[in-house]
Structure formats: C-alpha cells, structure tokens
Design a protein around this motif. Structure first.
Motif, PDB file in Angstrom:
ATOM      1  N   GLU A 134      58.717  60.615  47.421  1.00 34.01           N
ATOM      2  CA  GLU A 134      58.682  61.456  48.613  1.00 34.01           C
ATOM      3  C   GLU A 134      57.422  61.123  49.398  1.00 34.01           C
ATOM      4  O   GLU A 134      56.300  61.189  48.867  1.00 34.01           O
ATOM      5  CB  GLU A 134      58.685  62.931  48.240  1.00 34.01           C
ATOM      6  CG  GLU A 134      58.419  63.852  49.408  1.00 34.01           C
ATOM      7  CD  GLU A 134      59.501  64.921  49.589  1.00 34.01           C
ATOM      8  OE1 GLU A 134      59.285  65.808  50.417  1.00 34.01           O
ATOM      9  OE2 GLU A 134      60.545  64.845  48.918  1.00 34.01           O
TER      10      GLU A 134
ATOM     11  N   ARG B 235      58.577  63.462  57.116  1.00 35.92           N
ATOM     12  CA  ARG B 235      58.891  63.558  55.693  1.00 35.92           C
ATOM     13  C   ARG B 235      60.022  62.592  55.392  1.00 35.92           C
ATOM     14  O   ARG B 235      61.031  62.576  56.110  1.00 35.92           O
ATOM     15  CB  ARG B 235      59.306  64.970  55.315  1.00 35.92           C
ATOM     16  CG  ARG B 235      59.825  65.105  53.883  1.00 35.92           C
ATOM     17  CD  ARG B 235      60.282  66.526  53.598  1.00 35.92           C
ATOM     18  NE  ARG B 235      60.938  66.609  52.292  1.00 35.92           N
ATOM     19  CZ  ARG B 235      62.239  66.429  52.097  1.00 35.92           C
ATOM     20  NH1 ARG B 235      63.034  66.141  53.133  1.00 35.92           N
ATOM     21  NH2 ARG B 235      62.756  66.527  50.875  1.00 35.92           N
TER      22      ARG B 235
ATOM     23  N   GLU C 277      54.961  61.336  44.719  1.00 35.62           N
ATOM     24  CA  GLU C 277      54.827  61.731  46.112  1.00 35.62           C
ATOM     25  C   GLU C 277      53.553  61.145  46.710  1.00 35.62           C
ATOM     26  O   GLU C 277      52.521  61.056  46.050  1.00 35.62           O
ATOM     27  CB  GLU C 277      54.823  63.251  46.279  1.00 35.62           C
ATOM     28  CG  GLU C 277      53.602  63.953  45.697  1.00 35.62           C
ATOM     29  CD  GLU C 277      53.516  65.413  46.091  1.00 35.62           C
ATOM     30  OE1 GLU C 277      54.487  65.941  46.669  1.00 35.62           O
ATOM     31  OE2 GLU C 277      52.452  66.026  45.835  1.00 35.62           O
TER      32      GLU C 277
ATOM     33  N   SER D 252      51.166  61.280  41.777  1.00 32.00           N
ATOM     34  CA  SER D 252      50.930  61.777  43.137  1.00 32.00           C
ATOM     35  C   SER D 252      49.719  61.089  43.736  1.00 32.00           C
ATOM     36  O   SER D 252      48.794  60.697  43.025  1.00 32.00           O
ATOM     37  CB  SER D 252      50.721  63.299  43.157  1.00 32.00           C
ATOM     38  OG  SER D 252      49.521  63.651  42.495  1.00 32.00           O
TER      39      SER D 252
END
Length: 295
Positions: A180, A196, A144, A115
């Motif tokens: 993501e 997003r 992400e 992340s």
C-alpha cells in the motif's frame, strides 16, 4: 530552529520477536539550515540501522548540500519499520539520495508486513530534492509506504519515487503480496496532492488496462515551485524521448511526470533526464549528478 518533524508513527517500538508481533524499528531524523550562506546538516538523530554519510558540497560551499541515506541491510523484511524525517530551514538547500536500490523482501510464514514512513518538511525559502534510487519489490512482499511532504510559504521541492515489481529477468514476477502506497503533499497545511495506491496482483486493477495494465515498473516525479510551468512542460516534451509509457501534467501547482512500463533503466533514465531539465528552472542551478549514482 524549528524542531525536526517526527516521522515515527505512534506505537513505534523495537523488539526481538519472531512471531506475528515481531517489529524491528529504525529511525533517522535530519535537520538542515543555512549558516553564513552555507547549508549545513545541523541535526541528526538515529536509532537502529539508518545512517548518513558525511554531507558533500560538490556544487561549491554556497551550493546544495548532498547527503546519502544509508540502510546497511539494503532492504526490508517482515517486521521492519523504518521512519525517516528531514527538515530544511529557510535559505537552506538539500539533496537527499541513496547509494543503491532498496529491496522489499518476501513476507515470512506469518505474513507479517514491513513499513516505511517518510516525512519531509521545507520552510519558506528552503529547497529540497528527494532523489532515492529505485525500490524493488520481491514476489510475496507485504507492507506500506507512506510519504508526507509539508511545504511552507514559497518552499520548493523536486523529487521522485520509483517502484519495480518482481524480478522479471529471473522469471520471478510479482504474483502475490500486497503493498500500500500513500502520498501527501501539502503547502501551509492545505493539500496539493493526495494519493493512495494498493498494489495487489490478485486485484483486477493490477492487470486491467484501466489500472496497472500488467506494467511491472512505475515512477512518479514531482516538482513544486516552478515559475513558468507551461514552458517547463514544453521543455520536457522536447528533451524526453517520445513514448506512450510517460505523461506529464500540472495540478494545483504540482508538476507530475508519470511512467508506467516494463523497464527499470528506462524509468530511471527518464526521471534523471527530467530532473536535469527541471532543476535549473526550479532552483536556478544546473544538475549536479550525485557521484554515488555512477559507482
């Protein structure tokens, strides 16, 4: 001085595990303020392998303060958790960049994700340029990326994010994994741009003409605070090479330039040239290319 905004999510902690619970955390928190007309880096805190080089003032003492963000490992592996935050106070001018492309490596056998959380805030009267070099996602990467920009009053900001999926030159496309991306840009607490985007090569969107369309490189450049947005768009269209790979628009006071194609160098050249066109219109100063980009 206002406290540096924390980019560290709740539960952010480090450990030396190698199972599905592994987590290797690093954080960097920066603060910039104007002192007698000169922008200084007045606060810096770090944990783990995140650092900065000493600040530069290549545009003169009263010009923008240039800072290079350093992540010695050069990339993210399973369990890595990076948190970067920066606060630019009123009257301060900061440009943040990186010395090289960042790499997102293939997930381990447990499929543990990485992340990266970035939070940038700019006070009324402050100016920030966020210009990291591109990110390269290896096949099988999972994680992400979250970017939040909080502007106050008439704060100005220009930045970009570039992503190259896979390594086509080595015949290694991005064929598995999932990334993501989330982006939030706010002014005085009100949203200007929320986005997003899941990057999943197994989803129809990835290859569909209505989505990624098979493109392996994407880039977004944004600018907030332009005085004459229409003139700036016309200047971009005159200066940039005509191509179906890019487009520019204005939404809620945010100029967005998008690239979707197959060439990392093309995306970089496009964004750098757009920055050179927009910078004088945004902060009244010609572009001063960070020397690290040429080394």
């Amino acid at each position: 001085m206002t406290a540096i905004p924390r980019a560290i999510p709740s539960g952010f902690d480090s450990g030396h595990r190698f199972d599905v619970g592994r987590r290797w955390a690093a954080s960097l928190e920066l603060g910039f303020a104007a002192r007698q007309g000169v922008t200084r880096m007045v606060a810096t805190r770090h944990r783990g392998p995140l650092r900065v080089q000493r600040p530069f003032h290549p545009e003169g003492r009263v010009g923008t303060c240039h800072v290079y963000l350093l992540h010695p490992p050069g990339g993210l592996v399973s369990g890595d958790a990076l948190a970067i935050s920066a606060r630019v106070e009123a009257g301060a001018q900061a440009l943040l960049t990186t010395p090289a492309a960042s790499k997102l490596y293939r997930a381990d056998s447990h499929g543990v994700a990485w992340s990266q959380h970035t939070r940038l805030s700019v006070a009324d009267g402050g100016q920030l340029e966020w210009l990291p070099q591109e990110t390269i996602a290896f096949d099988g990467s999972r994680g992400e990326q979250v970017t939040t920009i909080a502007l106050e009053g008439d704060a100005r900001c220009l930045g970009w994010e570039m992503m190259a999926l896979g390594r086509p030159a080595s015949q290694l496309p991005y064929a598995s994994g999932r990334i993501e991306q989330r982006f939030r840009l706010m002014r005085d607490g009100a949203p200007l741009w929320l986005e997003r985007q899941p990057l999943d090569p197994t989803h129809p969107r990835f290859l569909g003409r209505w989505g990624q369309g098979g493109a392996s490189v994407q880039a977004t450049l944004w600018a907030v605070g332009l005085i004459d947005e229409t003139e700036a768009i016309e200047a971009l269209r005159e200066a940039l090479p005509a191509s179906p790979c890019w487009a520019v628009t204005i939404r809620h006071g945010v100029m967005l330039l998008r690239y979707l194609g197959l060439e990392r160098n093309e995306a970089w050249d496009l964004c750098e040239r757009a920055w050179q066109v927009l910078r004088p219109r945004l902060i009244g100063r010609e572009a001063c290319v960070p020397r690290i980009w040429r080394t």
